[in-house]
Design a protein around this motif. Structure first.
Motif, PDB file in Angstrom:
ATOM      1  N   PHE A  55       1.358  -5.724  11.725  1.00 50.67           N
ATOM      2  CA  PHE A  55       0.725  -4.618  12.047  1.00 50.67           C
ATOM      3  C   PHE A  55       1.282  -3.355  12.482  1.00 50.67           C
ATOM      4  O   PHE A  55       2.490  -3.853  13.541  1.00 50.67           O
ATOM      5  CB  PHE A  55      -0.491  -4.881  12.740  1.00 50.67           C
ATOM      6  N   LYS A  66      -1.636  -0.525   3.317  1.00 50.16           N
ATOM      7  CA  LYS A  66      -1.337  -1.337   2.375  1.00 50.16           C
ATOM      8  C   LYS A  66      -1.935  -1.834   0.609  1.00 50.16           C
ATOM      9  O   LYS A  66      -1.639  -2.231  -0.549  1.00 50.16           O
ATOM     10  CB  LYS A  66      -1.554  -3.171   2.625  1.00 50.16           C
ATOM     11  N   VAL A  67      -3.472  -1.332   0.759  1.00 50.10           N
ATOM     12  CA  VAL A  67      -4.058  -0.772  -0.348  1.00 50.10           C
ATOM     13  C   VAL A  67      -3.814  -0.171  -1.499  1.00 50.10           C
ATOM     14  O   VAL A  67      -2.991  -0.153  -2.743  1.00 50.10           O
ATOM     15  CB  VAL A  67      -5.955  -0.533  -0.600  1.00 50.10           C
ATOM     16  N   LYS A  68      -3.416   0.934  -0.654  1.00 47.74           N
ATOM     17  CA  LYS A  68      -2.229   1.751  -1.065  1.00 47.74           C
ATOM     18  C   LYS A  68      -0.694   1.629  -2.083  1.00 47.74           C
ATOM     19  O   LYS A  68      -0.677   1.799  -2.903  1.00 47.74           O
ATOM     20  CB  LYS A  68      -1.889   3.076  -0.290  1.00 47.74           C
ATOM     21  N   GLU A  69      -0.419   0.780  -0.936  1.00 50.81           N
ATOM     22  CA  GLU A  69       0.935  -0.407  -1.477  1.00 50.81           C
ATOM     23  C   GLU A  69       0.370  -0.676  -2.801  1.00 50.81           C
ATOM     24  O   GLU A  69       1.429  -0.864  -3.722  1.00 50.81           O
ATOM     25  CB  GLU A  69       1.595  -0.452  -0.261  1.00 50.81           C
ATOM     26  N   SER A  70      -0.705  -1.724  -2.773  1.00 53.90           N
ATOM     27  CA  SER A  70      -0.962  -2.769  -3.774  1.00 53.90           C
ATOM     28  C   SER A  70      -0.920  -1.489  -5.372  1.00 53.90           C
ATOM     29  O   SER A  70      -1.217  -1.801  -6.109  1.00 53.90           O
ATOM     30  CB  SER A  70      -2.189  -3.320  -3.814  1.00 53.90           C
ATOM     31  N   THR A  96      -7.318  -1.046  17.321  1.00 54.40           N
ATOM     32  CA  THR A  96      -8.242  -0.012  15.960  1.00 54.40           C
ATOM     33  C   THR A  96      -7.181   0.487  15.457  1.00 54.40           C
ATOM     34  O   THR A  96      -7.360   0.831  14.101  1.00 54.40           O
ATOM     35  CB  THR A  96      -9.004   0.213  16.733  1.00 54.40           C
ATOM     36  N   VAL A 153      -4.870  -0.925  13.047  1.00 58.01           N
ATOM     37  CA  VAL A 153      -5.146  -2.239  11.900  1.00 58.01           C
ATOM     38  C   VAL A 153      -5.594  -1.215  10.594  1.00 58.01           C
ATOM     39  O   VAL A 153      -5.668  -1.584   9.462  1.00 58.01           O
ATOM     40  CB  VAL A 153      -5.954  -2.537  13.143  1.00 58.01           C
ATOM     41  N   TYR A 154      -6.304  -0.425  11.248  1.00 61.07           N
ATOM     42  CA  TYR A 154      -6.697   0.789  10.212  1.00 61.07           C
ATOM     43  C   TYR A 154      -5.916   1.268   8.998  1.00 61.07           C
ATOM     44  O   TYR A 154      -5.676   1.039   7.799  1.00 61.07           O
ATOM     45  CB  TYR A 154      -8.110   1.532  10.407  1.00 61.07           C
ATOM     46  N   THR A 194      -2.890   0.234   8.660  1.00 59.12           N
ATOM     47  CA  THR A 194      -2.232  -0.636   8.418  1.00 59.12           C
ATOM     48  C   THR A 194      -3.069  -1.307   6.695  1.00 59.12           C
ATOM     49  O   THR A 194      -1.961  -1.021   5.986  1.00 59.12           O
ATOM     50  CB  THR A 194      -2.150  -2.091   8.770  1.00 59.12           C
ATOM     51  N   ALA A 195      -4.429  -0.993   6.734  1.00 61.83           N
ATOM     52  CA  ALA A 195      -5.203  -1.846   6.259  1.00 61.83           C
ATOM     53  C   ALA A 195      -4.901  -1.015   5.165  1.00 61.83           C
ATOM     54  O   ALA A 195      -5.062  -0.484   3.913  1.00 61.83           O
ATOM     55  CB  ALA A 195      -6.424  -2.154   6.156  1.00 61.83           C
ATOM     56  N   VAL A 196      -4.884   0.274   5.130  1.00 64.69           N
ATOM     57  CA  VAL A 196      -5.050   1.417   4.050  1.00 64.69           C
ATOM     58  C   VAL A 196      -3.624   1.932   3.475  1.00 64.69           C
ATOM     59  O   VAL A 196      -3.701   1.376   2.423  1.00 64.69           O
ATOM     60  CB  VAL A 196      -5.701   3.217   5.016  1.00 64.69           C
TER      61      VAL A 196
END
Lengths: 159, 354
Positions: B312, B37-41, B27, B30-31, B33-35
């Protein structure tokens, strides 16, 4: 009527069908769900996409649930009169439950793919479609499992 | 048959126990990573840089209004933008530190300690340059573990500050001899960087944690880059091997350093060593600033690659940090060069791209 051993096997099959498939879905959702919460914590507008990714690993549990209902209906455990069924028929029903339950564990892999897909499409929305195809492909083992289980139930006259 | 049923039930119970254990393990990362990746976008792309580099300073606050920087960049002055970027970076470091799984927080503690080094650097550089105490204090960022004690150093002399730092992780006595002899602040600056970095390396390199594999790889690249820049500056300034060794993480090209005639010759020789990847795009006759920029580009490139190698895990986090650091550096540079009246073309040439 006293439950017979055959009936017990069938009930066990129903339990395993939903239990294992549900466990697969829980793990898979754990993965895609955590990824999803991470994404919407940064960008709440992405909730729609996140929802799609989290819906995919749910289907295995639905298959497990349907198979459990079919087995219970066939064995007369739901609403009907409980008829004594043979040990052999009970084992076949148990086998049907196991195949759906175990193939339902594909939700774990699907959840990982969906978590990755959600993250990838959050970064690059243009890859949503391609990632979704990969996620849907992971559904195949569960679909084959349901087909075989239905054929098994047909063979013993449960359907 | 009863045994078969028992085994089946036991397998089911085991599967049910496996679910929470598995989730607990995966958990946090993964959390994270998701955060990231959105910041990276949300990182600025070439088009955005192009637009930004052609703006006047007056337009900067409105350019950043709807971005993560908007909260801190509020006035059209280089000072405000520089300060805003520092505050933004501090908030981001704390956010990333909170995202990192707790079992790795000792290693990623550098995100907090980094602010002690930056504040200390500001105080010592202020003392060195004779900047008034109040002005130095105003420039400090409230972060790190030693903020109060570092703030107190602002009114003292550099010798007194060096004595006060004795026994802390930022003991600079080792560099004071060179500093006294040359009055060159770079020696203290290099030592502070080394002090911060050696602690991270110590924590990370010796950790048996498999999750740190990619981070360690990136750490190695950073260490190589820092050492190489120090060696090039040392060669250009005629610093001897023994003196330079104190400021490096690892000095494994001593022969090349000693035998090279000048900094250009040393650069050519470095091309045959483990540092070659940092200077692969460097042409002949480039000045040191340009060589450093090229090596930073290589660091950024390696940082980005890590994310691909590990989808991940810490890979995406490390990759994001590398890219964000480059973006902040670019924004600061654009603001500075715009304030100084450089043309958009010239500004673009100075930016870091991987």
């Amino acid at each position: 009527m006293e439950p017979t051993l055959g009936l017990g096997y069938a009930a066990l099959g129903a339990g395993i069908s939903l239990g294992l498939a549900g466990a697969g879905t829980a793990i898979g959702l754990g993965f895609s769900g955590v990824a999803g919460t991470g994404i919407i914590s940064e960008d709440p507008r992405k909730f729609g996409n996140v929802l799609v990714w989290n819906a995919l690993p749910q289907t295995q549990m639905i298959y497990g649930f349907l198979m459990a209902i079919l087995i219970m209906l066939g064995a007369g455990l739901l609403g009907g009169t409980v008829e004594p069924i043979s040990e052999g028929a009970g084992l076949v029903a148990l086998g049907a439950g196991i195949v759906v339950g175990v193939s339902g564990l594909s939700a774990i892999g699907q959840g990982s793919i969906c978590g990755g897909g959600a993250i990838a499409s959050a970064k690059r929305p243009d890859v949503f479609g391609q990632s979704l195809v990969l996620g849907v492909l992971a559904e195949t083992p569960a679909i084959f499992g349901v087909v075989i289980a239905v054929l098994m139930l047909l063979a013993i006259g449960f359907l | 048959m009863d045994a078969f049923v028992l085994v089946l039930v036991a397998a089911l119970v085991a599967a049910c126990l496996f679910v929470p254990l598995y989730l607990l393990r995966i958990t946090p990362i993964v959390y994270a990573t998701a955060v990231v990746k959105v910041k990276e976008s949300k990182l600025m792309d070439d088009k955005k840089y192009e637009e930004f580099a052609s703006l006047d300073l007056e337009d900067f606050p409105s350019f950043f209004e709807d971005t993560d920087y908007g909260k801190h960049i509020t006035a059209p002055s280089y000072e405000n933008i520089e300060r805003g970027l520092l505050l933004y970076e501090r908030d981001l470091d704390h956010e990333v530190f909170d995202l990192i799984p707790k079992d790795l927080s000792e290693v990623f503690d550098f995100l907090i300690r980094k602010w002690d080094v930056l504040n200390l650097r500001r105080v010592l550089a202020g003392i060195h340059a004779g900047i008034p105490e109040e002005e130095v204090k105003e420039g400090l960022v409230e972060a790190g573990y030693m903020y109060d004690s570092i703030q107190e150093l602002a009114g003292r002399g550099i010798e007194e500050a060096a004595s006060a730092l004795e026994g802390t992780p930022y003991d600079i006595r080792e560099g004071m001899e060179e500093y006294r002899a040359t009055n060159n602040f770079s020696f203290i600056d290099l030592l502070l960087k080394k002090r911060m970095f050696e602690k991270v390396v110590e924590e990370a390199m010796w950790s048996r944690e498999k999750k740190l594999k990619t981070f360690n790889a990136y750490l190695q690249v950073l260490a190589d880059s820092l050492d190489m820049k120090a060696m090039l500056r040392g060669k250009a300034g005629g610093v001897g091997i023994e003196e330079l060794r104190r400021f490096l993480m690892k000095f494994d090209v001593e022969r090349e350093y000693e035998e090279s005639k000048d900094v250009n010759d040393f650069l050519v020789r470095l091309g045959e060593t483990k540092y070659s990847y940092l200077i692969e795009d460097v042409g002949e006759g480039l000045d040191l600033t340009e060589v450093e920029r090229k090596s930073e580009e290589q660091v950024l490139k390696r940082g980005k690659e890590i994310s691909v190698a590990e989808t991940f895990g810490l890979g995406p986090v490390v990759s994001f940090m590398a890219q964000k650091e480059a973006e902040i550096r670019n924004i600061r540079l654009i603001a500075k060069l715009t304030a100084e009246g450089f043309s958009p073309e010239k500004i673009r040439e100075s930016l870091l791209f991987a």
